[in-house]
Scaffold this active site. Structure first.
Site, PDB file in Angstrom:
ATOM      1  N   LYS B  55      40.034  37.885  43.565  1.00 51.28           N
ATOM      2  CA  LYS B  55      41.589  38.344  42.704  1.00 51.28           C
ATOM      3  C   LYS B  55      41.381  39.451  41.958  1.00 51.28           C
ATOM      4  CE  LYS B  55      43.369  33.486  42.718  1.00 51.28           C
ATOM      5  NZ  LYS B  55      43.180  32.315  42.150  1.00 51.28           N
ATOM      6  N   GLN B  99      42.018  29.220  36.703  1.00 50.36           N
ATOM      7  CA  GLN B  99      41.478  28.880  38.390  1.00 50.36           C
ATOM      8  C   GLN B  99      41.285  27.340  38.186  1.00 50.36           C
ATOM      9  OE1 GLN B  99      40.993  31.068  40.771  1.00 50.36           O
ATOM     10  NE2 GLN B  99      40.437  29.096  41.867  1.00 50.36           N
ATOM     11  N   ASP B 122      51.711  32.035  38.968  1.00 47.69           N
ATOM     12  CA  ASP B 122      51.566  31.177  39.842  1.00 47.69           C
ATOM     13  C   ASP B 122      52.845  30.342  40.444  1.00 47.69           C
ATOM     14  OD1 ASP B 122      48.756  30.939  41.107  1.00 47.69           O
ATOM     15  OD2 ASP B 122      48.286  29.599  39.370  1.00 47.69           O
TER      16      ASP B 122
END
Ligand code: NDP
Ligand code: NDP
Lengths: 295, 295
Positions: B55, B99, B122
Site C-alpha cells: 500500500k 490492517q 475502506d
C-alpha cells in the site's frame, strides 16, 4: 386442486399485540416504566391522519403511551426539528415516528436523520440499515413491514434457511430490508425490480415470494411455483363502482390465481398490513426495555 | 470454440493510477494539498506487513503521502485507539486504514468504528454500508474490492443494467457490497452463499458472475453460461511442489474451464487484486478533494 392456506395476518397480529400487552404489564409491575411512542404529523393529509389515528389506537390497545404533535402544513423545517429534539430528550418517549410524506418544502432526509437512533423505531436510519446488511452486526430496530413479513413466515412454521426467495421491489422501507432479512436467515435471495427482464421466470423459481411493488395484481398465478409461499405487501386501490367509496384495496398478487398454485398466501387486507403496526409496537417495547436494561 | 477475453486488471489498475497521479498533481498545483493515507499495523504477521508495504509503495507511485504506525502485538486497545484518534484529528491525513486481522485481545468492531467516517477509505463503516444499500443515499466511500470489480466491468464496456448477476459469497468486505453495487446499477442480483442449494444451477443463469468465496476452483466451467462475464475475486493458495515456495495462487473459478465458456474472465493474479489497491488510492484522493472542496 388443493387450495392454499390463508396466512391470517390479522389473527397473528392480534396474538402478538396480546404478547406485547403482557410484557408491558410485566415491565410496569417490575420497574414502573411504561413505553411511550411519539408521532409527528405535519399538514392535513387525510390518509396520514388516518394512519396516525390507527397507530394511536394500537398503542392504547397494548398500554403504550402515545404522544402526538400535529403541526400545520406551513410550519418551518426548524419547527419540526424542534419537536423531534424535544422527544429525543424526553425519557418517557422510547420511539419517535415522523409520518410521511412531509410537505414538499421540507428536507425529509435531514428531518429523519435528526431522530435519535435509539428512538428510530421505524428502523430507517442508514446506520440501522447498514447493520442489517452486515454479518456480525445487529440493528437496533428492524423496519416494521419487512419484520412483519418474516414474523408471519416464522409463526406459520415456514422454513427460510436454504430456500430460494424472490423479493419483488427494492424500496428502502420494504423490499430492500426484506431481502436483507431473508438473507440473514440463510435464504438464497434474488431482488426483482422495474429493470428486471423476465420477472415472471425468475419469480417462478422461488419457494418464498415477497412482493412490494404497488402494482395491483401484477403477480399472476403463472409467476408462482406450485407450493410456493406468497407474502403480498402491496396495498393498492382499484376502481370498484359497486362500493360506495368507489374503490377497493388489492395486493400486488392476483389473489384468486395465487390460491390455486401456492401453498400459503397472505390476503390484502388482513395480511401484512396488521403486522406492520404490531411490529411498530414491538419495536417500541424493545426500545423501552433497552433504555431501562429490562429483560 | 472462441476463447474468452482476459480482463486485464493489472493494466486497468495502472491506467487508473496514472489518472489519479494526474489529479493529485492538478490539486497540488491548484491548492497546494497532497492527499495522505495513514496505515496502522499491529503485530508482526508477515502477510500483513507485505500488504502494508504494498500500500505504501502504491501511495508513493501516485504521489499520496503515506504515514505508518507500527505497534507491537502486545499493545493495548487504548494505544490503537489513540493512534486512530491522532490521525482523525490530523488534517494532512485523508484516509485511515487499520490492517486486519488485529490481535485477538482487541475489539475489532470498536477499533474500526473509531475511525472518523470522513476518513474511512475502506468504506466498511455501517453508516457507509447503509447508504450503499439505500436508494437516494450516497456512501462517502465504496469498499475497494467490490468497487474494483464494478470498475473493471465499466472499463471493459460491459453492460450491467437489466442483466442477471450472481454474487457468490456475502462477506461484509466483498460479496455483500458487490451485490449492493450491482443492484444500484440495475442488475437483477442473486446472492449465493454456503447455505444455497444447487449453486451451480443458479450461477449458470447469470450474465455476470462475481465470486468471492475463498474456495479454490469451486466455480467450474459447467457453472457458467455461454458468454457470461466472470469476475474472480478469490485469492487462494494451492499446493504446488514445482514452485520453490511450495504453493501458487488461484481464484475461486477454474480459469481454464471458464475461458472456454465465458466471454470475459479476470485472471488470478492480475485481475481484481491490483484494482483493490487502485480503488484505495482513488478513495483517498476523493477524501482529500472532499475535505478541501476541490473538484
Ligand atoms: N402492508 C403494509 O403495511 C405496507 C404496504 N405497503 C405497500 O407496498 C407497496 C410497495 O410500497 P413501497 O415499497 O413503499 O413502494 P415504492 O414505490 O417505494 O417501491 C416499489 C418498488 O417496486 C418496484 N417495481 C415497480 N414496478 C415494478 C414492476 N413492474 N416489476 C418489478 N418491480 C417493480 C420498483 O422498482 P424500481 O426500484 O426499479 O423503481 C420499486 O423498487 C405499495 O402498494 C404500498 O402501499 C408499503 C408499506 C407498508
Ligand atoms: N482481490 C482482492 O483484493 C481481495 C481478495 N479477497 C479474496 O476473496 C475471497 C473471499 O474473501 P472474503 O469475502 O473476505 O471471504 P469470507 O470468508 O469472509 O466470505 C466467504 C463467503 O463465501 C461463502 N462461501 C463459502 N463457501 C461457499 C460455498 N461452498 N458455496 C457458496 N458460498 C460459499 C461464505 O458463505 P457463508 O456466508 O454462508 O459462510 C461467505 O459468504 C478470498 O479468497 C480472499 O482471499 C478478499 C478481499 C480482497
Amino acid at each position: 386442486e388443493s387450495l392454499a392456506k390463508v396466512i391470517d395476518g390479522k389473527a397473528v397480529a392480534k396474538q402478538i399485540r396480546e404478547e406485547i400487552a403482557a410484557e408491558i404489564l410485566r415491565m410496569k409491575d417490575a420497574i414502573g416504566v411504561v413505553p411511550g411512542l411519539a408521532v409527528i404529523l405535519v399538514g392535513d393529509r387525510k390518509d396520514s391522519a388516518t394512519y396516525v389515528r390507527n397507530k394511536k389506537k394500537a398503542c392504547d390497545s397494548v398500554g403504550i403511551n402515545s404522544y402526538e404533535v400535529h403541526l400545520p402544513e406551513e410550519s418551518t423545517e426548524q419547527e419540526v426539528l424542534d419537536s423531534i429534539s424535544r422527544f429525543n430528550d424526553d425519557p418517557s418517549v422510547h420511539g419517535i415516528l415522523v409520518q410521511l410524506p412531509l410537505p414538499l418544502h421540507m428536507n425529509e432526509v435531514k428531518i429523519l436523520n435528526s431522530v435519535a437512533i435509539e428512538k428510530d423505531v421505524d428502523g430507517f436510519h442508514p446506520l440501522n440499515i447498514g447493520r442489517l446488511a452486515m454479518r456480525g452486526r445487529e440493528p437496533l430496530f428492524v423496519p416494521c413491514t419487512p419484520k412483519g413479513c418474516i414474523e408471519l413466515l416464522h409463526r406459520y412454521g415456514i422454513e427460510i434457511r436454504g430456500k430460494k426467495a424472490v423479493v419483488i421491489g427494492r424500496s428502502n422501507i420494504v423490499g430492500m430490508p426484506a431481502a436483507l432479512l431473508l438473507q440473514r436467515e440463510d435464504a438464497t435471495v434474488t431482488i426483482v425490480h422495474s429493470r428486471t427482464m423476465n420477472p415472471e421466470d425468475i419469480t417462478r423459481q422461488a419457494d418464498i415470494i415477497i412482493s412490494a411493488t404497488g402494482k395491483a395484481n401484477m403477480v399472476r398465478g403463472s409467476w408462482i411455483k406450485h407450493g410456493a409461499v406468497v407474502i403480498d405487501v402491496g396495498i393498492n386501490p382499484v376502481e370498484d363502482a359497486k362500493l360506495p367509496r368507489g374503490y377497493r384495496l388489492v395486493g400486488d398478487v392476483c389473489y384468486e390465481e395465487a390460491m390455486e398454485v401456492a401453498s400459503a398466501v397472505t390476503p390484502v387486507p388482513g395480511g401484512v398490513g396488521p403486522m406492520t403496526i404490531a411490529m411498530l409496537l414491538s419495536n417500541t417495547l424493545t426500545s423501552a426495555k433497552r433504555a431501562h436494561g429490562f429483560r
